[in-house]
Scaffold this motif. Structure first.
Motif: not given
Length: 201
Positions: A89-110
């Motif tokens: 469960q915690y690995r899942y939390v970590l994976a989603m945090a990484i994916i969310s960080m990349v997606y939202t960061g790219v979208q905000a910069v764009r």
């Protein structure tokens, strides 16, 4: 009595009089309609720009919350039996945090670059679909990760086998991920509104 020697005079007499050009008063009467149309367009542009800025701020906040969830969970290691990597469960939390960080960061910069330069990477219709689908999918994944990790953390609180620091760190990471879900859910609502009001003409 018509004159057969001058047929052109008869045709000129029968032809209708030319239409008079529009007077200034007619043109002035159309001015409020034109002004109303221009004002409506300006208001729409202002509303779309405001929504874009709000969406950029939400995604920037989502990137920050996801980054905090990633850092807290990745550093949550307090012994042999108290490592986040030991729990799916915690690995899942970590994976989603990484994916969310990349997606939202790219979208905000764009969005920041588009507002600053006035140029878009893709067509407006394509960007609206990407925003809507991306926000919807990622919001679902974030709430799924938090929902899977909350029961595990709650069960640890009633056990004396775990370090309270490990439990509190896990809860903090889950809380940051839940906040990331909230801002992405609001961003998804804005994306849906923009998509439904998108003009394809």
């Amino acid at each position: 009595m018509s004159n057969p020697d001058h047929p052109t005079l008869e045709k000129e007499a029968e032809s209708p009089a030319p239409t008079a050009p529009p007077v200034a008063s007619d043109i002035e009467n159309q001015t409020p309609v034109i002004r109303y149309g221009v004002t409506a367009i300006e208001k729409r542009w202002s509303r779309e720009e405001l929504l874009t800025k709000v969406s950029m701020g939400l995604r920037g906040s989502g990137c920050l919350f996801s980054f905090l969830a990633f850092v807290i969970m990745a550093s949550n290691n307090h012994g042999d039996n108290e490592d986040f990597n030991e729990y799916e469960q915690y690995r899942y939390v970590l994976a989603m945090a990484i994916i969310s960080m990349v997606y939202t960061g790219v979208q905000a910069v764009r969005q920041f670059v588009e507002l600053y330069t006035g140029k878009q990477w893709l067509s407006t219709a394509s960007l609206q679909w990407i925003n809507f689908c991306g926000d919807q999918i990622l919001a679902y994944l974030l709430i799924s990760a938090t929902s899977s990790a909350i029961p595990l953390t709650d069960s640890m609180k009633f056990s004396t086998d775990y370090d309270p620091v490990f439990i509190e760190s896990s809860a903090a990471a889950i809380s940051m991920e839940f906040l990331a879900f909230l801002v992405l859910a609001v961003s998804a609502l804005i994306s849906g509104y923009q998509l439904s009001h998108q003009s394809y003409i």
